[in-house]
Design a protein around this motif. Structure first.
Motif, PDB file in Angstrom:
ATOM      1  N   ARG A   1      70.074  56.234 -82.352  1.00 28.59           N
ATOM      2  CA  ARG A   1      70.857  57.594 -82.790  1.00 28.59           C
ATOM      3  C   ARG A   1      71.845  57.054 -84.064  1.00 28.59           C
ATOM      4  O   ARG A   1      71.909  57.788 -84.930  1.00 28.59           O
ATOM      5  CB  ARG A   1      71.759  57.993 -81.776  1.00 28.59           C
ATOM      6  CG  ARG A   1      71.175  58.550 -80.352  1.00 28.59           C
ATOM      7  CD  ARG A   1      71.990  58.349 -79.483  1.00 28.59           C
ATOM      8  NE  ARG A   1      72.840  57.159 -78.976  1.00 28.59           N
ATOM      9  CZ  ARG A   1      73.660  57.161 -78.121  1.00 28.59           C
ATOM     10  NH1 ARG A   1      74.285  58.329 -77.457  1.00 28.59           N
ATOM     11  NH2 ARG A   1      74.254  56.137 -77.966  1.00 28.59           N
ATOM     12  N   LYS A   2      72.236  55.779 -83.982  1.00 30.44           N
ATOM     13  CA  LYS A   2      73.155  55.476 -85.206  1.00 30.44           C
ATOM     14  C   LYS A   2      72.366  54.933 -86.407  1.00 30.44           C
ATOM     15  O   LYS A   2      72.850  54.815 -87.356  1.00 30.44           O
ATOM     16  CB  LYS A   2      74.235  54.418 -84.769  1.00 30.44           C
ATOM     17  CG  LYS A   2      75.057  54.990 -83.544  1.00 30.44           C
ATOM     18  CD  LYS A   2      75.882  53.729 -82.756  1.00 30.44           C
ATOM     19  CE  LYS A   2      76.709  54.073 -81.599  1.00 30.44           C
ATOM     20  NZ  LYS A   2      77.448  53.125 -81.049  1.00 30.44           N
ATOM     21  N   GLY A   3      71.227  54.276 -86.136  1.00 34.75           N
ATOM     22  CA  GLY A   3      70.651  53.293 -87.304  1.00 34.75           C
ATOM     23  C   GLY A   3      71.329  52.110 -87.451  1.00 34.75           C
ATOM     24  O   GLY A   3      72.034  51.709 -86.780  1.00 34.75           O
TER      25      GLY A   3
ATOM     26  N   SER B   1      74.578  45.242 -87.775  1.00 40.20           N
ATOM     27  CA  SER B   1      73.063  45.009 -87.641  1.00 40.20           C
ATOM     28  C   SER B   1      72.757  43.858 -88.937  1.00 40.20           C
ATOM     29  O   SER B   1      72.061  42.867 -88.917  1.00 40.20           O
ATOM     30  CB  SER B   1      72.248  46.058 -87.943  1.00 40.20           C
ATOM     31  OG  SER B   1      72.462  47.151 -86.813  1.00 40.20           O
ATOM     32  N   ARG B   2      73.300  44.330 -90.288  1.00 40.19           N
ATOM     33  CA  ARG B   2      72.796  43.480 -91.306  1.00 40.19           C
ATOM     34  C   ARG B   2      73.590  42.196 -91.264  1.00 40.19           C
ATOM     35  O   ARG B   2      73.189  41.135 -91.595  1.00 40.19           O
ATOM     36  CB  ARG B   2      73.596  44.068 -92.719  1.00 40.19           C
ATOM     37  CG  ARG B   2      72.819  45.552 -92.728  1.00 40.19           C
ATOM     38  CD  ARG B   2      73.311  46.093 -94.100  1.00 40.19           C
ATOM     39  NE  ARG B   2      72.447  47.492 -94.443  1.00 40.19           N
ATOM     40  CZ  ARG B   2      72.742  48.554 -94.200  1.00 40.19           C
ATOM     41  NH1 ARG B   2      73.677  49.018 -93.257  1.00 40.19           N
ATOM     42  NH2 ARG B   2      72.070  49.679 -94.336  1.00 40.19           N
ATOM     43  N   ARG B   3      74.941  42.031 -90.488  1.00 40.81           N
ATOM     44  CA  ARG B   3      75.691  40.954 -90.361  1.00 40.81           C
ATOM     45  C   ARG B   3      74.581  39.849 -89.720  1.00 40.81           C
ATOM     46  O   ARG B   3      74.444  38.734 -89.971  1.00 40.81           O
ATOM     47  CB  ARG B   3      76.904  41.222 -89.771  1.00 40.81           C
ATOM     48  CG  ARG B   3      77.694  39.953 -89.412  1.00 40.81           C
ATOM     49  CD  ARG B   3      79.109  40.149 -88.664  1.00 40.81           C
ATOM     50  NE  ARG B   3      80.028  40.928 -89.744  1.00 40.81           N
ATOM     51  CZ  ARG B   3      80.943  40.119 -90.438  1.00 40.81           C
ATOM     52  NH1 ARG B   3      80.946  38.777 -90.156  1.00 40.81           N
ATOM     53  NH2 ARG B   3      81.760  40.667 -91.164  1.00 40.81           N
TER      54      ARG B   3
ATOM     55  N   VAL C   1      64.694  48.555 -81.611  1.00 39.75           N
ATOM     56  CA  VAL C   1      65.303  49.966 -81.905  1.00 39.75           C
ATOM     57  C   VAL C   1      65.385  50.453 -80.489  1.00 39.75           C
ATOM     58  O   VAL C   1      64.503  51.103 -79.810  1.00 39.75           O
ATOM     59  CB  VAL C   1      64.395  50.920 -82.814  1.00 39.75           C
ATOM     60  CG1 VAL C   1      65.074  52.138 -83.031  1.00 39.75           C
ATOM     61  CG2 VAL C   1      63.932  50.052 -84.033  1.00 39.75           C
ATOM     62  N   ASN C   2      66.397  50.475 -79.905  1.00 37.00           N
ATOM     63  CA  ASN C   2      66.883  50.831 -78.515  1.00 37.00           C
ATOM     64  C   ASN C   2      67.362  52.345 -78.333  1.00 37.00           C
ATOM     65  O   ASN C   2      67.539  53.085 -79.401  1.00 37.00           O
ATOM     66  CB  ASN C   2      68.016  50.124 -77.871  1.00 37.00           C
ATOM     67  CG  ASN C   2      68.078  49.873 -76.425  1.00 37.00           C
ATOM     68  OD1 ASN C   2      67.197  50.432 -75.632  1.00 37.00           O
ATOM     69  ND2 ASN C   2      69.111  49.716 -75.895  1.00 37.00           N
TER      70      ASN C   2
ATOM     71  N   VAL D   1      62.529  58.820 -86.735  1.00 40.45           N
ATOM     72  CA  VAL D   1      63.636  58.059 -86.607  1.00 40.45           C
ATOM     73  C   VAL D   1      63.414  56.455 -86.731  1.00 40.45           C
ATOM     74  O   VAL D   1      64.008  55.592 -87.341  1.00 40.45           O
ATOM     75  CB  VAL D   1      64.451  58.393 -85.271  1.00 40.45           C
ATOM     76  CG1 VAL D   1      65.557  57.441 -85.033  1.00 40.45           C
ATOM     77  CG2 VAL D   1      64.791  59.943 -85.213  1.00 40.45           C
ATOM     78  N   TYR D   2      62.337  56.169 -85.669  1.00 38.64           N
ATOM     79  CA  TYR D   2      61.907  54.725 -85.697  1.00 38.64           C
ATOM     80  C   TYR D   2      61.593  54.232 -87.086  1.00 38.64           C
ATOM     81  O   TYR D   2      61.903  53.140 -87.542  1.00 38.64           O
ATOM     82  CB  TYR D   2      60.933  54.749 -84.698  1.00 38.64           C
ATOM     83  CG  TYR D   2      60.076  53.322 -84.754  1.00 38.64           C
ATOM     84  CD1 TYR D   2      60.453  52.029 -84.306  1.00 38.64           C
ATOM     85  CD2 TYR D   2      58.879  53.333 -85.438  1.00 38.64           C
ATOM     86  CE1 TYR D   2      60.124  50.849 -84.428  1.00 38.64           C
ATOM     87  CE2 TYR D   2      58.079  51.897 -85.650  1.00 38.64           C
ATOM     88  CZ  TYR D   2      58.706  50.817 -85.017  1.00 38.64           C
ATOM     89  OH  TYR D   2      58.017  49.398 -84.966  1.00 38.64           O
TER      90      TYR D   2
END
Length: 432
Positions: free
Chosen positions: A130-132, A137-139, A156-157, A168-169
């Motif tokens: 939902r958040k992407g 995530s990048r960290r 991708v949970n 979305v995926y």
């Protein structure tokens, strides 16, 4: 005359390899639930563990068995619904044994993620569908690259909360792939999952017919890790000198330690650092008796044909393939101390393989923004969870390789001399 019945010999038990993997991601992405689901689906839980989780779930008013409680073991974690500590869990399937490091998602616990991933063969990063992709995530992808973790899986949970929408995926997968291209990531796999409902965790789910890849467990069981180990550069840091005080054994002198890289065999020519003396391997002993070869991560005792003055902190290697013997080191450091920042001129104890020395910070070249990869070259210090390139000078030479070549001889920790706390973790870029 009856014929004796010969029982067939039992097949020798297959030696299962071990996969260490660390989970990472932002808060509430479902890391603890995912691990709980893996433990549940692989039948790695005792009945009393499951009963305890069911009882706590009921007391909290949850409408389902909250599998996240299996790894959120600290009381503060359960009360707040977040992960604070690095929780280690163990399980096995018929194909492989696993050690999981469940690391926190909060930005203030970045140091915990570094600790959990430093010895991992694989990093598993979760994102909420939902958040992407978010900052964490990048960290965590950057830290995975910095720590040279060989394999990366992006899960991708919570795909069930977006109706298993392929668009979305695809959007998240494309965005993460383009970001990973800027980093040094050699093996990336992306899997859509629902940790809460168990889709694509232990088995493929019918809810994602558009996804043609493996389930998470299948990938963890089959990812190839044997070639990740450095079997070329022989590195054997001496941890302990064994001289039995026995009247029956008078001439035994062995050097105990863990093989960091390379393959050792009796008869091999070796070089001992920092003395520079050479010898041959006479024998290699283990707790189960002598062996014909030793390789990482075996713990062995090496005996040499010559009596050489060797002590803890020395290193056995090959004559024409030796690490740098260096007192000047440039490294990327993740700062872990919340009481005092790293500043130029400060002195610390440095622990590198089995060698301990004192070190002074000679320079801070830049502080790195792990979200934008921007280098702040005017930074005066490194604060808690910050990462930067630092130049150190040690009192005695380190026997070091570049971290990208050897994670064992290329990594070190810094210790505060007054409190004895570990304040920094370093990865050597250059030793001269």
């Amino acid at each position: 005359m009856s014929q004796a019945v010969v029982e067939p010999e039992a097949a020798p038990a297959r030696q299962m390899d071990l996969l260490r993997f660390a989970t990472a991601g932002s808060v509430d992405d479902g890391k603890s639930t995912l691990i709980g689901r893996l433990l549940f689906d692989t039948k790695s839980l005792f009945s009393d563990q499951l009963e305890a989780v069911e009882a706590v779930s009921a007391a909290r008013g949850d409408e389902y068995t909250n599998l996240a409680l299996l790894t959120d073991g600290l009381r503060a974690e359960r009360e707040q619904g977040i992960t604070i500590d690095v929780a280690y869990r163990y399980f096995a399937t018929p194909r492989r044994k696993f050690i999981i490091a469940d690391t926190p998602g909060h930005i203030q616990y970045t140091r915990n993620m570094v600790t959990g991933a430093s010895t991992a063969d694989l990093a598993l990063i979760l994102v909420d569908a939902r958040k992407g992709l978010v900052e964490q995530s990048r960290r965590h992808a950057f830290l995975t690259s910095l720590l040279r973790v060989p394999h990366l899986v992006l899960c991708v949970n919570k795909m069930d909360l977006v109706g298993w929408d392929k668009a979305v995926y695809d959007k998240i997968a494309d965005e993460f792939t383009s970001f990973a291209a800027k980093l040094d990531i050699t093996d990336l796999t992306i899997i859509p999952v629902s940790a809460l409902e168990g889709d694509n965790i232990a088995t493929r789910s019918e809810k994602s017919p558009w996804y043609e890849g493996p389930s998470l467990l299948h990938h963890l069981e089959h990812v190839h890790i044997a070639s990740d180990r450095n079997l070329v550069d022989v590195r054997f840091p001496v941890q302990y000198v064994i001289r039995p005080q026995s009247t029956t054994v008078t001439d035994y002198r062995g050097y105990a330690g863990q093989v960091a890289s390379g393959v050792l065999k009796p008869g091999d020519d070796v070089l001992v650092l920092p003395s520079g003396l050479t010898s041959k391997i006479a024998a290699i002993d283990t707790a189960d008796g002598p062996v014909d070869e030793a390789f990482p991560p075996m713990s062995v005792t090496v005996r040499l044909t010559d009596e050489i003055d060797i002590s803890r902190g020395d290193m056995i290697c090959r004559p024409h393939n030796a690490p740098a013997v260096a007192q000047d080191v440039e490294a990327m450091i993740c700062w872990m101390d919340e009481t005092a920042p790293l500043r130029v001129g400060t002195k610390y104890t440095i622990k590198h393989t089995t060698r301990t020395a004192r070190a002074v910070v000679r320079g801070l070249q830049y502080r790195l923004d792990v979200n934008t990869l921007h280098r702040d070259e005017g930074a005066p210090e490194l604060g808690l969870n910050e990462i930067g390139r630092v130049r150190l000078r040690t009192t005695i030479p380190l026997l070091a390789d570049e971290y990208r070549r050897n994670r064992t001889t290329g990594g070190f920790i810094l210790i505060d001399e007054s409190t004895n706390r570990t304040v920094g973790a370093g990865m050597i870029i250059e030793a001269s």
